[in-house]
Design a protein around this motif. Structure first.
Motif, PDB file in Angstrom:
ATOM      1  N   TYR A  68     -33.006 -71.315 -54.136  1.00 12.34           N
ATOM      2  CA  TYR A  68     -32.592 -72.363 -55.062  1.00 12.34           C
ATOM      3  C   TYR A  68     -32.767 -71.860 -56.489  1.00 12.34           C
ATOM      4  O   TYR A  68     -33.399 -70.835 -56.726  1.00 12.34           O
ATOM      5  CB  TYR A  68     -33.386 -73.653 -54.848  1.00 12.34           C
ATOM      6  N   THR A  69     -32.196 -72.573 -57.435  1.00 11.28           N
ATOM      7  CA  THR A  69     -32.301 -72.222 -58.848  1.00 11.28           C
ATOM      8  C   THR A  69     -33.147 -73.276 -59.545  1.00 11.28           C
ATOM      9  O   THR A  69     -32.875 -74.473 -59.427  1.00 11.28           O
ATOM     10  CB  THR A  69     -30.902 -72.177 -59.497  1.00 11.28           C
ATOM     11  N   THR A  70     -34.158 -72.818 -60.261  1.00 12.44           N
ATOM     12  CA  THR A  70     -34.997 -73.762 -60.997  1.00 12.44           C
ATOM     13  C   THR A  70     -34.289 -74.174 -62.278  1.00 12.44           C
ATOM     14  O   THR A  70     -33.350 -73.505 -62.735  1.00 12.44           O
ATOM     15  CB  THR A  70     -36.351 -73.130 -61.367  1.00 12.44           C
ATOM     16  N   GLU A  72     -35.516 -74.006 -65.208  1.00 10.34           N
ATOM     17  CA  GLU A  72     -35.776 -72.963 -66.204  1.00 10.34           C
ATOM     18  C   GLU A  72     -34.790 -71.804 -66.053  1.00 10.34           C
ATOM     19  O   GLU A  72     -34.252 -71.290 -67.041  1.00 10.34           O
ATOM     20  CB  GLU A  72     -37.222 -72.452 -66.079  1.00 10.34           C
ATOM     21  N   ASP A  73     -34.555 -71.371 -64.810  1.00  7.77           N
ATOM     22  CA  ASP A  73     -33.599 -70.284 -64.574  1.00  7.77           C
ATOM     23  C   ASP A  73     -32.192 -70.690 -65.002  1.00  7.77           C
ATOM     24  O   ASP A  73     -31.450 -69.891 -65.578  1.00  7.77           O
ATOM     25  CB  ASP A  73     -33.589 -69.878 -63.095  1.00  7.77           C
TER      26      ASP A  73
END
Length: 81
Positions: A68-70, A72-73
């Motif tokens: 998954y992508t946070t 923040e990312d």
């Protein structure tokens, strides 16, 4: 025309269909109409209960596996657009 008359008209029409491809299309439509729509995708595609449960399970598996992508990312990625 009331609903009972419409049903009779439809039944009569169905009884006289001799084209297999038309019957297959009607059966496919029946399957779609019998499914209860519980959500829609972002693009507007209707999602029935079974599909929705599968989508949630797949998302849960991705999260559990760390795929998954946070936020923040994502914010860092946006800066490079």
């Amino acid at each position: 025309m009331d609903i009972d008359a419409k049903k009779i008209e439809l039944l009569d029409w169905l009884l006289h269909i001799n084209d297999e491809s038309k019957l297959k299309k009607i059966m496919a439509l029946k399957i779609v109409l019998d499914k209860e729509i519980v959500a829609h995708t972002i693009s507007g595609y209707p999602v029935d209960k079974e599909e929705y449960i599968n989508m949630v399970k797949e998302a849960d598996e991705r999260i559990t596996s760390g795929n998954y992508t946070t936020l923040e990312d994502l914010e860092k990625e946006i800066e490079n657009w």
